[in-house]
Design a protein around this motif. Structure first.
Motif, PDB file in Angstrom:
ATOM      1  N   LEU A   1       0.811  -1.219   0.000  1.00  0.00           N
ATOM      2  CA  LEU A   1       0.000   0.000   0.000  1.00  0.00           C
ATOM      3  C   LEU A   1       0.843   1.268   0.000  1.00  0.00           C
ATOM      4  N   ILE A   2       2.086   1.164   0.418  1.00  0.00           N
ATOM      5  CA  ILE A   2       3.038   2.259   0.236  1.00  0.00           C
ATOM      6  C   ILE A   2       4.350   1.641  -0.267  1.00  0.00           C
ATOM      7  N   PRO A   3       5.162   2.413  -0.973  1.00  0.00           N
ATOM      8  CA  PRO A   3       6.461   1.899  -1.412  1.00  0.00           C
ATOM      9  C   PRO A   3       7.458   1.878  -0.250  1.00  0.00           C
ATOM     10  N   ASP A   4       8.600   1.258  -0.459  1.00  0.00           N
ATOM     11  CA  ASP A   4       9.659   1.221   0.548  1.00  0.00           C
ATOM     12  C   ASP A   4      10.038   2.650   0.913  1.00  0.00           C
ATOM     13  N   PRO A   5       9.834   3.060   2.179  1.00  0.00           N
ATOM     14  CA  PRO A   5      10.126   4.454   2.542  1.00  0.00           C
ATOM     15  C   PRO A   5      11.578   4.853   2.319  1.00  0.00           C
ATOM     16  N   TYR A   6      12.495   3.879   2.322  1.00  0.00           N
ATOM     17  CA  TYR A   6      13.917   4.192   2.241  1.00  0.00           C
ATOM     18  C   TYR A   6      14.413   4.321   0.805  1.00  0.00           C
ATOM     19  N   PHE A   7      13.601   3.898  -0.168  1.00  0.00           N
ATOM     20  CA  PHE A   7      14.056   3.894  -1.562  1.00  0.00           C
ATOM     21  C   PHE A   7      13.789   5.242  -2.229  1.00  0.00           C
ATOM     22  N   ALA A   8      14.780   5.676  -3.011  1.00  0.00           N
ATOM     23  CA  ALA A   8      14.655   6.880  -3.851  1.00  0.00           C
ATOM     24  C   ALA A   8      14.084   8.047  -3.042  1.00  0.00           C
ATOM     25  N   ARG A   9      12.999   8.650  -3.542  1.00  0.00           N
ATOM     26  CA  ARG A   9      12.391   9.798  -2.867  1.00  0.00           C
ATOM     27  C   ARG A   9      11.067   9.418  -2.211  1.00  0.00           C
ATOM     28  N   ASN A  10      10.951   8.164  -1.841  1.00  0.00           N
ATOM     29  CA  ASN A  10       9.678   7.697  -1.270  1.00  0.00           C
ATOM     30  C   ASN A  10       9.352   8.311   0.078  1.00  0.00           C
ATOM     31  N   GLU A  11      10.347   8.856   0.752  1.00  0.00           N
ATOM     32  CA  GLU A  11      10.052   9.564   1.998  1.00  0.00           C
ATOM     33  C   GLU A  11       8.925  10.567   1.793  1.00  0.00           C
ATOM     34  N   GLU A  12       8.962  11.275   0.670  1.00  0.00           N
ATOM     35  CA  GLU A  12       7.956  12.300   0.395  1.00  0.00           C
ATOM     36  C   GLU A  12       6.581  11.677   0.126  1.00  0.00           C
ATOM     37  N   VAL A  13       6.595  10.435  -0.350  1.00  0.00           N
ATOM     38  CA  VAL A  13       5.354   9.761  -0.740  1.00  0.00           C
ATOM     39  C   VAL A  13       4.623   9.168   0.465  1.00  0.00           C
ATOM     40  N   VAL A  14       5.375   8.865   1.548  1.00  0.00           N
ATOM     41  CA  VAL A  14       4.769   8.130   2.670  1.00  0.00           C
ATOM     42  C   VAL A  14       4.498   9.014   3.888  1.00  0.00           C
ATOM     43  N   GLN A  15       4.782  10.300   3.780  1.00  0.00           N
ATOM     44  CA  GLN A  15       4.629  11.151   4.965  1.00  0.00           C
ATOM     45  C   GLN A  15       3.177  11.332   5.396  1.00  0.00           C
TER      46      GLN A  15
ATOM     47  N   GLY B   1      12.435  13.727  12.020  1.00  0.00           N
ATOM     48  CA  GLY B   1      13.527  14.092  11.126  1.00  0.00           C
ATOM     49  C   GLY B   1      14.750  14.450  11.943  1.00  0.00           C
ATOM     50  N   TRP B   2      15.916  14.290  11.348  1.00  0.00           N
ATOM     51  CA  TRP B   2      17.157  14.773  11.957  1.00  0.00           C
ATOM     52  C   TRP B   2      18.140  15.010  10.832  1.00  0.00           C
ATOM     53  N   ASP B   3      19.329  15.503  11.156  1.00  0.00           N
ATOM     54  CA  ASP B   3      20.252  15.769  10.042  1.00  0.00           C
ATOM     55  C   ASP B   3      20.951  14.493   9.568  1.00  0.00           C
ATOM     56  N   TRP B   4      20.381  13.343   9.941  1.00  0.00           N
ATOM     57  CA  TRP B   4      20.775  12.053   9.389  1.00  0.00           C
ATOM     58  C   TRP B   4      19.584  11.105   9.275  1.00  0.00           C
ATOM     59  N   ASN B   5      18.376  11.564   9.616  1.00  0.00           N
ATOM     60  CA  ASN B   5      17.246  10.619   9.683  1.00  0.00           C
ATOM     61  C   ASN B   5      16.099  11.019   8.774  1.00  0.00           C
TER      62      ASN B   5
ATOM     63  N   LEU C   1      18.126  13.957  -1.367  1.00  0.00           N
ATOM     64  CA  LEU C   1      17.153  13.592  -0.345  1.00  0.00           C
ATOM     65  C   LEU C   1      17.793  12.696   0.719  1.00  0.00           C
ATOM     66  N   HIS C   2      18.799  11.924   0.316  1.00  0.00           N
ATOM     67  CA  HIS C   2      19.513  11.060   1.259  1.00  0.00           C
ATOM     68  C   HIS C   2      20.737  11.773   1.840  1.00  0.00           C
ATOM     69  N   GLN C   3      20.653  13.067   1.913  1.00  0.00           N
ATOM     70  CA  GLN C   3      21.611  13.925   2.626  1.00  0.00           C
ATOM     71  C   GLN C   3      20.767  14.910   3.426  1.00  0.00           C
ATOM     72  N   LYS C   4      20.748  14.746   4.731  1.00  0.00           N
ATOM     73  CA  LYS C   4      19.829  15.510   5.568  1.00  0.00           C
ATOM     74  C   LYS C   4      20.469  16.710   6.251  1.00  0.00           C
TER      75      LYS C   4
END
Length: 821
Positions: free
Chosen positions: A45-59, A171-175, A545-548
């Motif tokens: 129902l959602i993509p892998d949150p860690y892949f590509a830019r999926n963070e934006e898709v699952v928020q 969120g964090w500057d690594w998470n 996106l994978h640099q916070k």
């Protein structure tokens, strides 16, 4: 630590539950312990949150409420029953048979609500409504008597500081910023027979004759008066007590006398002797592993200010370690095996200390059990980081309960040597416009929180060592411990955040540096798990996106311009970022260890990652060793030799550090390493270093090192330790490096899937790094070879290889920068 209760008195509610949301039509199953994001991903129902830019898709997931539901059968609902719940994340309403039995608002508490009156014989239902922490945070902020700022640079999701939930979830500057929801620990229905064990706390009295009296205090909870049979066991000694209990809590104490105790020592200083302690009723057993040791924090004043040194069993221990963050951004994905592997990697790199940083979790019991067994001293932060926090009565009462529970839960672990009030809350007073304008109001508010934590900790465990904040120059000292190095612990970030040179690490003399770090990219095989080939460009949206950390990519690249020639392609950019990360931390640690006993600890930022991301970690997400971790194993070796230039760069001294408790005799051979790879002997030294000391073994004039040569050395110590290193008096980019001519011979070892590699160089090869897609550990890596030298490296795969020998890539400094491969 473990706890068990008679099976006939327990209904384990872990396993499959239904998951729905009143805000959408999703309906699926979730396994508890677990989290909503992982359940949605498992169902597609959602993509892998860690892949590509999926963070934006699952928020969106964290913006709505979620309901978990299941049924269970009870053969006899008579008697007293309670729910046992921990790691409930975070704002939650729990219903049994549609009756509200719990309003949870603290991820760090254990809940045991009485549900006797709402149960029925036969089928029952339990429902947990997980409320959006985003909505809950906003509502709580609106109720504050004045605005409480949070770090927007770290947390793109607002108002996490309102909630007793891991701060890095926002969120964090690594998470990743996805504010997970779930339940990551126990969920069970239990029957109360006479009394239950609330907690077990121990206190050690070390007597002058060497014996130890172990005071064991058990808190029993009962609904009414009665007689409980209580059994205390320590290894083979077992006693029974019949104790009267009243309604509420009853405290029972028993002493064990250990005539000739085996002591628990930090790694590298002695054995990690552990005793098995158990406390039993006729219905329940709680077990603990006990390590007998004394610990002190030495803060005596001296000419420079005041010391900061840990003393275990009467011996000062130089702390060599790293900061720990949660093992996974989705905490339910962490497990004892993976966590144990990360901690084992710390010990394998000669660490003896771990700082559990204050923006994550109080870890599961098995984390501390592992630290006990491995001899890792734990600096334990309370879970407050980089924000300001409320000081209203309800918030402080919540914190008081949290602290009391967590300290008592963890009190018996010998690995925990220090409790620290928070991470960087004093500095945060200067970060926000509101607190800069009205510092007194926010300072008083902070002090109320800090005092609440301290008081609750000392009530739960009077002998525990308290440090108010990290960094701090001392008790009730609210100075700048980021730049003042005379007292207390220091966070030194000028090299990374202020873009200072690596040499700048030598400009400060910390008493104990509990944070300092430099970023690199995660390794190429890990990047391939979240980025497609088209995205493997440092400026691609996926890589960004994978640099916070704001400006992080520019800082990595800018540092390369300062020290190196620019790499020829993306894989070498990744490799070179890891080389310079290792050099940065190596520069700091070698200098600060040489100041011993002025400096007595270096805890770098950070050991591990929560997801695949550019960060300061020395271990990739998943546990692979970066270049830096192989360097850490060398520069954290208990006996080590390092070349350190003088402030005016005119002399180079060789520092010899001995962290062991015996004299060592060391032979050092120093040579010039020409750019064609030839070693030219320069000088030798024979040096002695007393226990727990640092000395200068020899010094040379810098003009003895020609501009077209490196300074290299090898050493052997009388205790069997040894090593080698090189030093560049200038920058690597100034060296006209020649091709190394590396060749690799491979030989597969069938019995356990290991592969033996022999790497040979025709010329000078610096920072030789072997890499493969297969996960595993290399016996050595990131090493140097002179002309004609070989190195045998054994690769041990993490799991059996599917087919044949993996493909190995090999990097070295010259080829990484050369347009001609």
């Amino acid at each position: 630590m473990s706890s068990s209760i008679n099976d006939s008195l327990t209904v384990d509610l872990a396993g499959s539950w239904s998951l729905t949301s009143p805000d959408s039509d999703h309906s699926l199953s979730i396994s508890l312990p677990g989290d909503v994001h992982s359940a949605l991903h498992a169902e597609g129902l959602i993509p892998d949150p860690y892949f590509a830019r999926n963070e934006e898709v699952v928020q969106w997931v964290a913006k709505q409420d979620w309901e978990l539901k299941r049924s269970f059968v009870l053969d006899d609902a008579g008697g007293d029953w309670y729910l046992d719940i921990d790691y409930l994340d975070t704002v939650a309403s729990v219903y049994v048979n549609d009756a509200l039995v719990l309003e949870g608002n603290n991820c760090f508490q254990r809940y045991r609500p009485d549900v006797s009156k709402v149960l029925k014989t036969g089928t029952n239902t339990i429902r947990i409504v997980l409320h959006s922490s985003i909505s809950a945070g906003a509502a709580l902020q609106a109720k504050q008597p004045f605005y409480i700022p949070y770090s927007t640079g770290n947390s793109p999701i607002p108002n996490g500081n309102m909630l007793r939930k891991p701060q890095c979830h926002f969120g964090w500057d690594w998470n990743i910023a996805i504010a997970p929801l779930g339940l990551y620990g126990t969920i069970a229905l239990k029957k109360l027979e006479i009394a239950r064990i609330e907690n077990v706390v121990t206190q050690q009295i070390h007597n002058d004759d060497g014996s130890v009296d172990l005071k064991v205090t058990v808190a029993l909870f009962a609904k009414g008066t009665g007689i409980a049979q209580l059994y205390f066991s320590l290894d083979d000694e077992r006693v029974r007590l019949d104790v009267g209990v009243n309604a509420g809590e009853t405290s029972i104490t028993h002493f064990f006398h250990i005539d000739k105790p085996k002591l628990w020592w930090p790694a590298g200083n002695g054995e990690q002797a552990l005793y098995a302690l158990s406390v039993e009723t006729n219905f329940e057993t709680v077990t603990r592993q006990i390590g007998l040791r004394t610990v002190e924090l030495i803060t005596t004043e001296d000419e420079a200010g005041s010391r900061f040194a840990l003393k275990v069993n009467g011996r000062e221990i130089f702390a060599r370690g790293a900061n720990w963050i949660p093992a996974d951004a989705l905490f339910s994905r962490s497990n004892p095996a993976a966590t144990g592997d990360l901690l084992q990697s710390a010990v394998d790199a000669n660490m003896n200390a771990i700082r559990v940083w204050g923006g994550g979790f109080y870890e599961h019991d098995w984390f501390y059990d592992t630290c006990d067994r491995l001899g890792l001293m734990v600096w334990q932060d309370f879970m407050f980081a980089c924000n300001l926090y409320p000081s209203t009565g309800d918030f402080l009462e919540n914190v008081e309960e949290e602290v009391g529970y967590q300290v008592r839960r963890l009190a018996t672990h010998p690995s925990i040597v220090l409790w620290c009030g928070d991470n960087e809350l004093v500095g945060a007073l200067t970060w926000f416009e509101e607190s800069r304008k009205d510092r007194d109001r926010y300072l008083v508010s902070y002090d109320r929180l800090n005092r609440t934590i301290e008081t609750a900790m000392k009530k739960a465990l009077p002998d525990a060592i308290w440090w108010p904040s990290s960094p701090a120059s001392g008790y009730l000292n609210f100075g700048d411990a980021w730049h003042a190095d005379g007292s207390g612990d220091m966070h030194y970030w000028s090299v990374w955040h202020e873009n200072k040179s690596f040499d700048n690490y030598r400009s400060v003399r910390p008493r104990f540096c509990s944070e300092f770090g430099f970023q690199s990219y995660t390794s190429l095989p890990v990047i391939k798990t979240y980025a497609e080939a088209k995205d493997m460009n440092i400026a691609s949206p996926v890589m960004e996106l994978h640099q916070k950390n704001a400006g992080g990519n520019e800082r990595i690249a800018g540092t390369m311009f300062r020290y190196f020639r620019f790499p020829k392609d993306f894989p070498n950019f990744v490799y070179l970022s890891q080389v310079q990360q290792g050099l940065a931390i190596k520069t700091a640690v070698e200098c600060w260890r040489s100041l011993k006993p002025h400096c007595m600890g270096t805890i770098y930022w950070q050991l591990n990652d929560t997801w695949p991301v550019a960060s300061w970690s020395s271990l990739d997400y998943g546990g692979r060793w970066k270049v830096m971790h192989y360097l850490v194993r060398r520069f954290f070796q208990p006996v080590s030799v390092a070349a350190i230039p003088s402030d005016d760069n005119k002399t180079i001294r060789f520092s010899l550090v001995n962290d062991t408790n015996a004299d060592v005799v060391v032979d050092i051979s120093v040579s010039l390493l020409r750019l064609d790879g030839e070693r030219v002997p320069l000088t030798t030294a024979h040096a002695v270093c007393t226990p727990d000391a640092a000395v200068t073994a020899l010094s040379i004039d810098a003009d003895q090192v020609p501009t077209d040569c490196l300074l290299a050395w090898r050493f052997t110590a009388s205790n069997g330790m040894g090593g080698e290193g090189h030093y560049v008096h200038g920058t690597y980019k100034a060296l006209e490096l020649q091709p190394a001519g590396l060749t690799v011979l491979r030989e597969e070892k069938e019995e356990n899937g290991t592969v033996e590699l022999t790497v040979t160089a025709r010329g000078l090869a610096l920072f030789v790094m072997i890499e493969s897609e297969a996960e595993g550990r290399y016996s050595d890596n990131a090493f140097d070879l002179a002309a004609g030298e070989s190195r045998r490296v054994v690769f041990t795969p993490t799991k059996p290889l599917a087919s044949g020998v993996p493909e190995f890539r090999i990097y070295d400094l010259q080829s990484s920068q050369s347009v001609d491969s």
